[in-house]
Design a protein around this motif. Structure first.
Motif, PDB file in Angstrom:
ATOM      1  N   ARG A 170       0.702   4.244  -1.160  1.00 46.29           N
ATOM      2  CA  ARG A 170       0.200   5.615  -1.146  1.00 46.29           C
ATOM      3  C   ARG A 170      -0.476   5.972   0.161  1.00 46.29           C
ATOM      4  O   ARG A 170      -0.981   7.075   0.300  1.00 46.29           O
ATOM      5  N   ARG A 171      -0.559   5.070   1.104  1.00 46.69           N
ATOM      6  CA  ARG A 171      -1.113   5.368   2.423  1.00 46.69           C
ATOM      7  C   ARG A 171      -0.002   5.253   3.453  1.00 46.69           C
ATOM      8  O   ARG A 171       0.749   4.293   3.470  1.00 46.69           O
ATOM      9  N   VAL A 221      -2.947   8.963   7.584  1.00 48.23           N
ATOM     10  CA  VAL A 221      -3.964   8.711   8.595  1.00 48.23           C
ATOM     11  C   VAL A 221      -3.284   8.391   9.917  1.00 48.23           C
ATOM     12  O   VAL A 221      -2.152   7.911   9.950  1.00 48.23           O
ATOM     13  N   CYS A 263       0.678  -1.375   5.801  1.00 45.62           N
ATOM     14  CA  CYS A 263       0.968  -0.071   5.204  1.00 45.62           C
ATOM     15  C   CYS A 263       2.270   0.494   5.777  1.00 45.62           C
ATOM     16  O   CYS A 263       2.652   0.151   6.900  1.00 45.62           O
ATOM     17  N   GLU A 295      -1.511   9.730   1.216  1.00 46.70           N
ATOM     18  CA  GLU A 295      -2.645   9.774   2.134  1.00 46.70           C
ATOM     19  C   GLU A 295      -2.131   9.473   3.533  1.00 46.70           C
ATOM     20  O   GLU A 295      -1.540   8.418   3.773  1.00 46.70           O
ATOM     21  N   HIS A 305       0.854  -1.186   0.000  1.00 49.57           N
ATOM     22  CA  HIS A 305       0.000   0.000   0.000  1.00 49.57           C
ATOM     23  C   HIS A 305       0.895   1.243   0.000  1.00 49.57           C
ATOM     24  O   HIS A 305       1.003   1.937   1.006  1.00 49.57           O
ATOM     25  N   ARG A 339       0.993  15.920   8.261  1.00 49.43           N
ATOM     26  CA  ARG A 339       0.243  16.092   7.017  1.00 49.43           C
ATOM     27  C   ARG A 339       0.612  17.410   6.346  1.00 49.43           C
ATOM     28  O   ARG A 339       0.789  17.467   5.121  1.00 49.43           O
TER      29      ARG A 339
END
Length: 211
Positions: free
Chosen positions: A13-14, A42, A77, A40, A11, A29
């Motif tokens: 891109r996360r 989180v 991730c 992305e 993964h 961020r």
């Protein structure tokens, strides 16, 4: 900086930030957005079933890596984690990794601050040098890891001043300033802070490993 090579993440891109602190998520961020990485981001609160990791390392880097690897393995991730604290010259670098629990209870900022000030009560201004240190780690599910570090040097006040920030911010006065970290605006603090420096150094690492 430590490096171990490995294959691409499932993964790419996360990116998971190993904290449930919304402020840290917002701060990273903003840095990654400024670097235009298209990642992305989180926080760990997106995975409430994953327990927090015990910080059993003996350095900031070890603790950051423990948290980053645990989250990367649990989520599949890439994950970022940081560990930071206050290092006082006359205490040989303490509280260091014990900064958040210096008075015995984890996260009791006021008790930690009061105990440290009491321990330094007779120390003259010229010997009250200290710095904040931060290690930020990026770990991929395949075991790849990188660590970068940031510092903020200053001197310790005899009494707290300011209402911003947290932890030892009210007593650390950055070199070249007349205010404590708790008297700086969030923007001013992020521009010079140990965590801001580490996260900014991490941005090109994210670009390198995640493309």
């Amino acid at each position: 900086m430590q490096t171990h090579t490995g294959g691409p993440s499932a993964h790419p891109r996360r990116l998971i930030l190993a904290t449930r602190n919304a402020g840290k998520v917002s701060e990273l961020r903003a840095i990654l957005d400024a670097a235009d990485l298209g990642i992305e981001l989180v926080g760990a609160d997106a995975y409430p079933h994953i327990p927090d990791v015990k910080e059993t390392g003996v350095t900031f880097a070890e603790n950051a890596l423990l948290k980053a690897h645990a989250l990367a393995q649990a989520t599949g991730c890439p994950a970022v984690a940081d560990d930071s604290g206050l290092c006082v010259d006359v205490l040989g670098g303490a509280p260091g990794i014990f900064s958040a629990r210096w008075a015995g209870t984890h996260g009791d900022d006021r008790a930690n601050l009061d105990l440290l000030l009491a321990q330094l009560g007779d120390i003259a201004d010229e010997h009250r040098g200290a710095h904040f240190a931060c290690a930020a780690a990026l770990a991929l599910p395949d075991g790849t890891e990188r660590v970068v570090e940031g510092t903020l040097k200053g001197t310790l006040r005899h009494t707290p001043s300011g209402t911003g920030g947290f932890g030892y911010d009210p007593i650390l006065q950055p070199l070249g300033d007349t205010r404590t970290c708790a008297e700086l605006t969030p923007t001013e603090k992020n521009a010079i802070s140990h965590r801001g420096e580490a996260f900014r150094a991490l941005a090109p690492v994210v670009r390198e490993l995640l493309g």
